[in-house]
Design a protein around this motif. Structure first.
Motif, PDB file in Angstrom:
ATOM      1  N   UNK A  50      -2.644  11.011  -6.968  1.00 58.15           N
ATOM      2  CA  UNK A  50      -2.190  10.815  -5.397  1.00 58.15           C
ATOM      3  C   UNK A  50      -2.567  12.318  -4.405  1.00 58.15           C
ATOM      4  N   UNK A  51      -2.003  13.037  -5.168  1.00 61.37           N
ATOM      5  CA  UNK A  51      -1.757  14.236  -4.646  1.00 61.37           C
ATOM      6  C   UNK A  51      -3.227  15.333  -4.501  1.00 61.37           C
ATOM      7  N   UNK A  52      -3.725  15.080  -5.876  1.00 63.83           N
ATOM      8  CA  UNK A  52      -4.913  16.131  -5.901  1.00 63.83           C
ATOM      9  C   UNK A  52      -4.491  17.362  -6.811  1.00 63.83           C
ATOM     10  N   UNK A  53      -3.166  17.210  -7.016  1.00 64.72           N
ATOM     11  CA  UNK A  53      -2.306  19.195  -7.431  1.00 64.72           C
ATOM     12  C   UNK A  53      -3.076  19.214  -8.863  1.00 64.72           C
ATOM     13  N   UNK A  54      -3.317  20.094  -9.311  1.00 68.26           N
ATOM     14  CA  UNK A  54      -4.243  20.080 -10.428  1.00 68.26           C
ATOM     15  C   UNK A  54      -3.157  20.029 -12.217  1.00 68.26           C
ATOM     16  N   UNK A  55      -4.112  19.921 -12.868  1.00 71.49           N
ATOM     17  CA  UNK A  55      -3.043  19.460 -14.084  1.00 71.49           C
ATOM     18  C   UNK A  55      -1.322  20.587 -14.908  1.00 71.49           C
ATOM     19  N   UNK A  56      -2.111  21.749 -14.790  1.00 75.27           N
ATOM     20  CA  UNK A  56      -1.710  22.466 -15.280  1.00 75.27           C
ATOM     21  C   UNK A  56      -0.192  23.050 -13.884  1.00 75.27           C
ATOM     22  N   UNK A  57      -0.387  23.158 -12.694  1.00 77.99           N
ATOM     23  CA  UNK A  57       0.589  23.386 -12.055  1.00 77.99           C
ATOM     24  C   UNK A  57       1.579  22.124 -12.026  1.00 77.99           C
ATOM     25  N   UNK A  58       0.917  20.373 -12.475  1.00 77.41           N
ATOM     26  CA  UNK A  58       1.912  19.404 -12.284  1.00 77.41           C
ATOM     27  C   UNK A  58       2.865  19.299 -13.719  1.00 77.41           C
ATOM     28  N   UNK A  59       2.241  20.263 -15.320  1.00 80.83           N
ATOM     29  CA  UNK A  59       2.696  21.074 -16.091  1.00 80.83           C
ATOM     30  C   UNK A  59       4.310  21.319 -15.842  1.00 80.83           C
ATOM     31  N   UNK A  60       4.282  22.210 -14.922  1.00 85.12           N
ATOM     32  CA  UNK A  60       5.460  22.795 -14.652  1.00 85.12           C
ATOM     33  C   UNK A  60       6.617  22.207 -13.804  1.00 85.12           C
ATOM     34  N   UNK A  61       5.805  21.534 -13.131  1.00 82.29           N
ATOM     35  CA  UNK A  61       6.444  21.267 -11.618  1.00 82.29           C
ATOM     36  C   UNK A  61       7.218  19.597 -11.920  1.00 82.29           C
ATOM     37  N   UNK A  62       6.229  18.664 -12.979  1.00 86.25           N
ATOM     38  CA  UNK A  62       7.179  17.282 -13.583  1.00 86.25           C
ATOM     39  C   UNK A  62       8.040  17.110 -14.421  1.00 86.25           C
ATOM     40  N   UNK A  63       8.301  18.432 -15.128  1.00 90.26           N
ATOM     41  CA  UNK A  63       9.709  18.600 -16.381  1.00 90.26           C
ATOM     42  C   UNK A  63      11.015  18.643 -14.815  1.00 90.26           C
ATOM     43  N   UNK A  64      10.660  19.663 -13.854  1.00 89.64           N
ATOM     44  CA  UNK A  64      11.241  20.085 -13.065  1.00 89.64           C
ATOM     45  C   UNK A  64      11.782  18.880 -12.321  1.00 89.64           C
ATOM     46  N   UNK A  65      11.496  18.088 -11.719  1.00 82.76           N
ATOM     47  CA  UNK A  65      10.997  16.779 -10.818  1.00 82.76           C
ATOM     48  C   UNK A  65      12.709  16.113 -11.855  1.00 82.76           C
ATOM     49  N   UNK A  66      12.599  15.884 -12.952  1.00 80.99           N
ATOM     50  CA  UNK A  66      12.787  15.013 -14.370  1.00 80.99           C
ATOM     51  C   UNK A  66      14.335  15.725 -14.348  1.00 80.99           C
ATOM     52  N   UNK A  67      14.213  16.890 -15.018  1.00 84.24           N
ATOM     53  CA  UNK A  67      15.704  17.775 -14.946  1.00 84.24           C
ATOM     54  C   UNK A  67      16.469  17.267 -13.587  1.00 84.24           C
ATOM     55  N   UNK A  68      15.914  17.478 -12.652  1.00 85.41           N
ATOM     56  CA  UNK A  68      16.797  17.551 -11.521  1.00 85.41           C
ATOM     57  C   UNK A  68      17.162  15.394 -11.446  1.00 85.41           C
ATOM     58  N   UNK A  69      16.162  15.294 -12.163  1.00 80.91           N
ATOM     59  CA  UNK A  69      17.032  13.713 -11.731  1.00 80.91           C
ATOM     60  C   UNK A  69      17.974  13.376 -13.229  1.00 80.91           C
ATOM     61  N   UNK A  70      17.408  13.958 -13.999  1.00 79.88           N
ATOM     62  CA  UNK A  70      18.420  14.283 -14.890  1.00 79.88           C
ATOM     63  C   UNK A  70      19.836  14.217 -14.632  1.00 79.88           C
ATOM     64  N   UNK A  71      19.911  15.280 -13.801  1.00 75.82           N
ATOM     65  CA  UNK A  71      21.395  16.019 -13.193  1.00 75.82           C
ATOM     66  C   UNK A  71      22.010  14.815 -12.388  1.00 75.82           C
ATOM     67  N   UNK A  72      21.157  14.095 -11.567  1.00 78.89           N
ATOM     68  CA  UNK A  72      21.821  13.061 -10.760  1.00 78.89           C
ATOM     69  C   UNK A  72      22.199  12.198 -11.709  1.00 78.89           C
ATOM     70  N   UNK A  73      21.329  11.926 -12.905  1.00 75.50           N
ATOM     71  CA  UNK A  73      22.471  10.553 -13.678  1.00 75.50           C
ATOM     72  C   UNK A  73      23.507  10.831 -14.111  1.00 75.50           C
ATOM     73  N   UNK A  74      23.730  12.165 -14.351  1.00 73.92           N
ATOM     74  CA  UNK A  74      24.331  13.008 -15.118  1.00 73.92           C
ATOM     75  C   UNK A  74      25.753  13.019 -14.393  1.00 73.92           C
ATOM     76  N   UNK A  75      25.549  13.367 -13.161  1.00 71.80           N
ATOM     77  CA  UNK A  75      26.776  13.979 -12.406  1.00 71.80           C
ATOM     78  C   UNK A  75      27.197  12.868 -11.464  1.00 71.80           C
ATOM     79  N   UNK A  76      26.265  11.424 -11.012  1.00 70.22           N
ATOM     80  CA  UNK A  76      26.559  10.508 -10.856  1.00 70.22           C
ATOM     81  C   UNK A  76      27.719   9.306 -11.895  1.00 70.22           C
ATOM     82  N   UNK A  77      26.594   9.191 -13.341  1.00 66.94           N
ATOM     83  CA  UNK A  77      27.065   7.930 -13.665  1.00 66.94           C
ATOM     84  C   UNK A  77      27.622   8.048 -15.357  1.00 66.94           C
ATOM     85  N   UNK A  78      27.216   9.396 -15.578  1.00 69.02           N
ATOM     86  CA  UNK A  78      27.332   9.737 -17.177  1.00 69.02           C
ATOM     87  C   UNK A  78      28.914  10.332 -16.925  1.00 69.02           C
TER      88      UNK A  78
END
Length: 128
Positions: A50-78
């Motif tokens: 959708x955004x045309x971001x190359x593969x190698x930068x997305x390999x770094x950005x995607x886990x960071x976004x998922x990590x933030x989402x996981x921290x939100x789950x942990x702080x709000x529910x777990x």
């Protein structure tokens, strides 16, 4: 010689190791771990498609976004379930996995795979 089993075994061992570490440290059975792994793959695909971001930068950005989402789950529910029985954490993370995370992506994209272009730098690596 079956070489295709090596990446699958590496991925499964990474998921299971994360599950074991989370259970060992937090004392919560986390079934959302695999869904978060899928979320990272979908974010990498969406960034490239959708955004045309190359593969190698997305390999770094995607886990960071998922990590933030996981921290939100942990702080709000777990964190409210640490002192309770394991069944409550299992039910919460199982519900997050099947009903929320996977349900949203299944309703938007369906249950079959999505097409993607092969990264040019990987074509060079595996060309014979």
């Amino acid at each position: 010689m079956e070489i295709f089993g090596i990446p699958l075994a590496a991925m499964m061992s990474q998921i299971l190791l994360g599950l074991a570490v989370i259970f060992g440290l937090l004392n919560v059975i986390n079934f959302a771990h695999g869904a978060l792994f899928m979320l990272g793959a979908m974010l990498a695909w969406m960034g490239a498609s959708y955004f045309g971001i190359p593969y190698w930068p997305m390999l770094i950005v995607a886990p960071l976004i998922v990590g933030v989402f996981g921290m939100l789950i942990e702080h709000s529910m777990l964190r409210w379930l640490y002192k309770l029985e394991h069944l409550y954490g299992l039910l919460l993370t199982f519900g997050l996995t099947l009903l929320v995370i996977e349900g949203v992506f299944r309703s938007i994209y369906g249950s079959s795979g999505q097409p993607y272009d092969v990264v040019p730098s990987l074509i060079v690596c595996f060309a014979t």
